[in-house]
Structure formats: structure tokens, C-alpha cells
Design a protein around this motif. Structure first.
Motif, PDB file in Angstrom:
ATOM      1  N   HIS A   9     -22.023 -28.107  13.247  1.00 12.79           N
ATOM      2  CA  HIS A   9     -21.807 -29.505  12.854  1.00 12.79           C
ATOM      3  C   HIS A   9     -22.549 -29.827  11.559  1.00 12.79           C
ATOM      4  O   HIS A   9     -22.023 -30.515  10.680  1.00 12.79           O
ATOM      5  CB  HIS A   9     -22.249 -30.446  13.969  1.00 12.79           C
ATOM      6  CG  HIS A   9     -22.158 -31.886  13.587  1.00 12.79           C
ATOM      7  ND1 HIS A   9     -20.962 -32.549  13.455  1.00 12.79           N
ATOM      8  CD2 HIS A   9     -23.128 -32.782  13.274  1.00 12.79           C
ATOM      9  CE1 HIS A   9     -21.195 -33.795  13.082  1.00 12.79           C
ATOM     10  NE2 HIS A   9     -22.502 -33.961  12.967  1.00 12.79           N
ATOM     11  N   LEU A  10     -23.776 -29.333  11.419  1.00 14.37           N
ATOM     12  CA  LEU A  10     -24.560 -29.598  10.211  1.00 14.37           C
ATOM     13  C   LEU A  10     -23.912 -28.953   8.988  1.00 14.37           C
ATOM     14  O   LEU A  10     -23.921 -29.545   7.898  1.00 14.37           O
ATOM     15  CB  LEU A  10     -25.993 -29.105  10.403  1.00 14.37           C
ATOM     16  CG  LEU A  10     -26.774 -29.827  11.506  1.00 14.37           C
ATOM     17  CD1 LEU A  10     -28.133 -29.166  11.719  1.00 14.37           C
ATOM     18  CD2 LEU A  10     -26.931 -31.305  11.189  1.00 14.37           C
ATOM     19  N   ILE A  11     -23.348 -27.765   9.168  1.00 13.83           N
ATOM     20  CA  ILE A  11     -22.627 -27.117   8.063  1.00 13.83           C
ATOM     21  C   ILE A  11     -21.405 -27.955   7.686  1.00 13.83           C
ATOM     22  O   ILE A  11     -21.137 -28.173   6.497  1.00 13.83           O
ATOM     23  CB  ILE A  11     -22.224 -25.678   8.442  1.00 13.83           C
ATOM     24  CG1 ILE A  11     -23.477 -24.794   8.527  1.00 13.83           C
ATOM     25  CG2 ILE A  11     -21.220 -25.104   7.447  1.00 13.83           C
ATOM     26  CD1 ILE A  11     -23.234 -23.424   9.131  1.00 13.83           C
ATOM     27  N   LEU A  12     -20.690 -28.431   8.683  1.00 12.28           N
ATOM     28  CA  LEU A  12     -19.515 -29.270   8.433  1.00 12.28           C
ATOM     29  C   LEU A  12     -19.893 -30.537   7.661  1.00 12.28           C
ATOM     30  O   LEU A  12     -19.208 -30.923   6.703  1.00 12.28           O
ATOM     31  CB  LEU A  12     -18.832 -29.636   9.744  1.00 12.28           C
ATOM     32  CG  LEU A  12     -17.625 -30.575   9.642  1.00 12.28           C
ATOM     33  CD1 LEU A  12     -16.512 -29.942   8.820  1.00 12.28           C
ATOM     34  CD2 LEU A  12     -17.132 -30.946  11.036  1.00 12.28           C
ATOM     35  N   VAL A  13     -21.002 -31.163   8.031  1.00 15.68           N
ATOM     36  CA  VAL A  13     -21.460 -32.374   7.341  1.00 15.68           C
ATOM     37  C   VAL A  13     -21.731 -32.069   5.869  1.00 15.68           C
ATOM     38  O   VAL A  13     -21.282 -32.796   4.978  1.00 15.68           O
ATOM     39  CB  VAL A  13     -22.717 -32.954   8.032  1.00 15.68           C
ATOM     40  CG1 VAL A  13     -23.386 -34.024   7.179  1.00 15.68           C
ATOM     41  CG2 VAL A  13     -22.357 -33.504   9.403  1.00 15.68           C
ATOM     42  N   LYS A  14     -22.445 -30.983   5.601  1.00 19.19           N
ATOM     43  CA  LYS A  14     -22.765 -30.616   4.217  1.00 19.19           C
ATOM     44  C   LYS A  14     -21.500 -30.231   3.458  1.00 19.19           C
ATOM     45  O   LYS A  14     -21.324 -30.583   2.290  1.00 19.19           O
ATOM     46  CB  LYS A  14     -23.788 -29.464   4.200  1.00 19.19           C
ATOM     47  CG  LYS A  14     -24.286 -29.114   2.820  1.00 19.19           C
ATOM     48  CD  LYS A  14     -25.083 -30.258   2.229  1.00 19.19           C
ATOM     49  CE  LYS A  14     -25.688 -29.885   0.892  1.00 19.19           C
ATOM     50  NZ  LYS A  14     -26.372 -31.018   0.262  1.00 19.19           N
ATOM     51  N   TRP A  15     -20.607 -29.517   4.123  1.00 18.37           N
ATOM     52  CA  TRP A  15     -19.342 -29.077   3.528  1.00 18.37           C
ATOM     53  C   TRP A  15     -18.511 -30.290   3.113  1.00 18.37           C
ATOM     54  O   TRP A  15     -17.964 -30.334   2.012  1.00 18.37           O
ATOM     55  CB  TRP A  15     -18.617 -28.194   4.543  1.00 18.37           C
ATOM     56  CG  TRP A  15     -17.316 -27.622   4.116  1.00 18.37           C
ATOM     57  CD1 TRP A  15     -17.121 -26.649   3.177  1.00 18.37           C
ATOM     58  CD2 TRP A  15     -16.027 -27.964   4.617  1.00 18.37           C
ATOM     59  NE1 TRP A  15     -15.791 -26.374   3.073  1.00 18.37           N
ATOM     60  CE2 TRP A  15     -15.098 -27.167   3.946  1.00 18.37           C
ATOM     61  CE3 TRP A  15     -15.583 -28.874   5.573  1.00 18.37           C
ATOM     62  CZ2 TRP A  15     -13.747 -27.245   4.191  1.00 18.37           C
ATOM     63  CZ3 TRP A  15     -14.233 -28.949   5.816  1.00 18.37           C
ATOM     64  CH2 TRP A  15     -13.333 -28.150   5.134  1.00 18.37           C
ATOM     65  N   LYS A  16     -18.422 -31.284   3.980  1.00 22.65           N
ATOM     66  CA  LYS A  16     -17.678 -32.506   3.656  1.00 22.65           C
ATOM     67  C   LYS A  16     -18.376 -33.290   2.545  1.00 22.65           C
ATOM     68  O   LYS A  16     -17.723 -33.856   1.674  1.00 22.65           O
ATOM     69  CB  LYS A  16     -17.520 -33.387   4.896  1.00 22.65           C
ATOM     70  CG  LYS A  16     -16.483 -32.882   5.864  1.00 22.65           C
ATOM     71  CD  LYS A  16     -16.338 -33.822   7.051  1.00 22.65           C
ATOM     72  CE  LYS A  16     -15.247 -33.358   7.989  1.00 22.65           C
ATOM     73  NZ  LYS A  16     -15.108 -34.264   9.146  1.00 22.65           N
TER      74      LYS A  16
END
Length: 139
Positions: A9-16
Motif C-alpha cells: 500500500h505504501l508503494i502504491l501511495v508513493k507511485w500515485k
């Protein structure tokens, strides 16, 4: 964020946040769109994958785990015999607090989620250190 880490989820947040295209991630990892999306749902990832995500997104995701250790690991109690052994791995000081950790702890106090004494007990932060942070960073 630091207590229960869901790295996907944290990777997804940074990716977005960086507005990366899914194709860029697919090309970087040499995997399908579905595989990239599956990583976002993973609570944990292999360190090699995490290293690649850190490079791609230019963000140190390992630091999240380091901050967890600073906040939630018990203080180390070494015996004299252990301290005399030759060390094979580098030693890291636990008492180096990042700005994010300081802000997190002060937010716990400012929002009345924890008292100063609770912070001192739970995170094993010296009383003088906490008071210095409060005087230095209070708004």
C-alpha cells in the motif's frame, strides 16, 4: 504507519504521488501489469523487490522498517561476553531519531493520544530528549 506496515500500500501511495505509468513499472521489473498490481496488495515484499521499488520511486522504503525498530523494539541488553565478540555486521545506533520519528512522537502527545510519560515508557525515549524535542519543535 510505523506500527503495522503494509508495504504494498505504501508503494502504491508513493507511485500515485509521482504519477508513474503502469507501463514504466512493467518495463522496469520486466513483468505484467497484473503482477505489478498484485505487489500493491502485498503486506510484505522480498527485499530485492523492495530495493527495486526504492530505486524506481527514489524513496527509501527500508527506512520505514528502521523507524519501526526504533519505535517498537525493546532496548538491547548486551552482556560483556557478547560485546567482546568480534563483530561481523556493522553496528547501528538506535538513538538516532529521524525528523519523521520526532514529528510522529510529538503528534502523539499533541493530539492527546499519549501522555509524555506514556511516550517515554513505550518508546524508551529519555525524558530529557523528549523535553528538548518539545521545546525545540513546539509551534
Amino acid at each position: 504507519m510505523y506500527k503495522d506496515i503494509h508495504i504494498g500500500h505504501l508503494i502504491l501511495v508513493k507511485w500515485k504521488e509521482l504519477d508513474f505509468s503502469i507501463e514504466r513499472a512493467c518495463n522496469f521489473f520486466k513483468i505484467s501489469k497484473t503482477d505489478v498490481e498484485n505487489m500493491f496488495s502485498q503486506k510484505s515484499l522480498d527485499t530485492e523487490l523492495l530495493l527495486k521499488w526504492s530505486k524506481l520511486l527514489e524513496y527509501d522504503f527500508f527506512r520505514i522498517y528502521s523507524q519501526h525498530l526504533i519505535l517498537y523494539s525493546p532496548p538491547s541488553k548486551r552482556t560483556n561476553a557478547e560485546s567482546l565478540k568480534s563483530k561481523k555486521l556493522p553496528e547501528f545506533k538506535k538513538n538516532i531519531y529521524t525528523q519523521e520519528i520526532i514529528e510522529f512522537i510529538l503528534e502523539q502527545i499533541n493530539s492527546d493520544e499519549m501522555s509524555k510519560n506514556e511516550v517515554i515508557e513505550k518508546y524508551k525515549i529519555p525524558k530529557t530528549t523528549l523535553h528538548k524535542w518539545i521545546s525545540k519543535y513546539s509551534k
